[in-house]
Design an enzyme around this catalytic site. Sequence first.
Site, PDB file in Angstrom:
ATOM      1  N   TYR A  27      20.183  42.400  14.103  1.00 58.66           N
ATOM      2  CA  TYR A  27      21.010  43.185  13.185  1.00 58.66           C
ATOM      3  C   TYR A  27      21.739  42.280  12.201  1.00 58.66           C
ATOM      4  O   TYR A  27      21.731  42.531  10.990  1.00 58.66           O
ATOM      5  CB  TYR A  27      22.006  44.018  13.982  1.00 58.66           C
ATOM      6  CG  TYR A  27      22.776  45.013  13.138  1.00 58.66           C
ATOM      7  CD1 TYR A  27      22.170  46.178  12.680  1.00 58.66           C
ATOM      8  CD2 TYR A  27      24.115  44.792  12.810  1.00 58.66           C
ATOM      9  CE1 TYR A  27      22.879  47.095  11.915  1.00 58.66           C
ATOM     10  CE2 TYR A  27      24.821  45.695  12.047  1.00 58.66           C
ATOM     11  CZ  TYR A  27      24.202  46.846  11.607  1.00 58.66           C
ATOM     12  OH  TYR A  27      24.902  47.749  10.842  1.00 58.66           O
TER      13      TYR A  27
ATOM     14  N   SER B 251      26.683  45.482   6.237  1.00 58.28           N
ATOM     15  CA  SER B 251      27.611  45.568   7.357  1.00 58.28           C
ATOM     16  C   SER B 251      28.472  44.322   7.354  1.00 58.28           C
ATOM     17  O   SER B 251      28.072  43.271   6.826  1.00 58.28           O
ATOM     18  CB  SER B 251      26.831  45.651   8.678  1.00 58.28           C
ATOM     19  OG  SER B 251      27.682  45.444   9.789  1.00 58.28           O
TER      20      SER B 251
END
Length: 264
Positions: A165, A151
């Site tokens: 995350y 990501s």
Amino acid sequence: MTLPTPLDMFDIRGKVALITGASGAFGAVAARVLAGAGARLVLAAGDASALAAIARECREAGAGVHEANARPDSEAACDALVAQAVSGFGALDILVVASGMNKVAKIDEMTPDTFLSVMDANVTQSWLMARAATRQMKAQGRGGKIVLVSSARGLLGHPAGYTAYCASKSAVDGITKALGCELGPTGITVNAIAPTVFRSPLTQWMFDDTDNAKAVREGFLARVPKGRLGEPEDLAGPLLFLSSKASDFYTGHILYADGGYTAG
């Protein structure tokens, strides 16, 4: 020197691809792309009904498909998924690890168990699947393609409770780079696709015509040179490239599918 025929460089017809998280936002894109390109698929997901739906769609596109209602949440589960690819189609050529999760909370409100659950889903399971696939690909002796999902948050922080995350995706980047170095001599390439926000059931609200969505979207788009959010097709080309011989000289890379978000 004669260059290969350009389209032949992207030809994956007959290749065997294993996709984890195949019913999720990225996994479903991967399944559709690789099915449409002629690969034979083992699709793995924990949601049986959603798995059946994407498997049916891939079969209608002409792909051979085996379904595995399973998550890569243990060494045994990962080994079993690779074994299913081999028993069903005789080999494993492409691995796409699209499974994972995010749990959002400020650090003073997040429990250690929550943090570790995100790290397990995004990091440990990626490592276990890469390990299982590497063993099979080495045994076959003809190389292979491993594609992980990172990501933009592996590179950039986020103010809204993303410590787990962001940390997990940074770790996925580290695995990608380390394995790219380790496996380079074997012909196995290891790369990651790192999207920013793209259209999915989880992010559809950001595309809506509400005041809140517009405010969030406009704030985000101020950082995106392309001036729009991502669409599923923006992930299709990078995935096909990383799954085909067109990317044989590329390994250990993080490919940002982000409209230039991380460049500025």
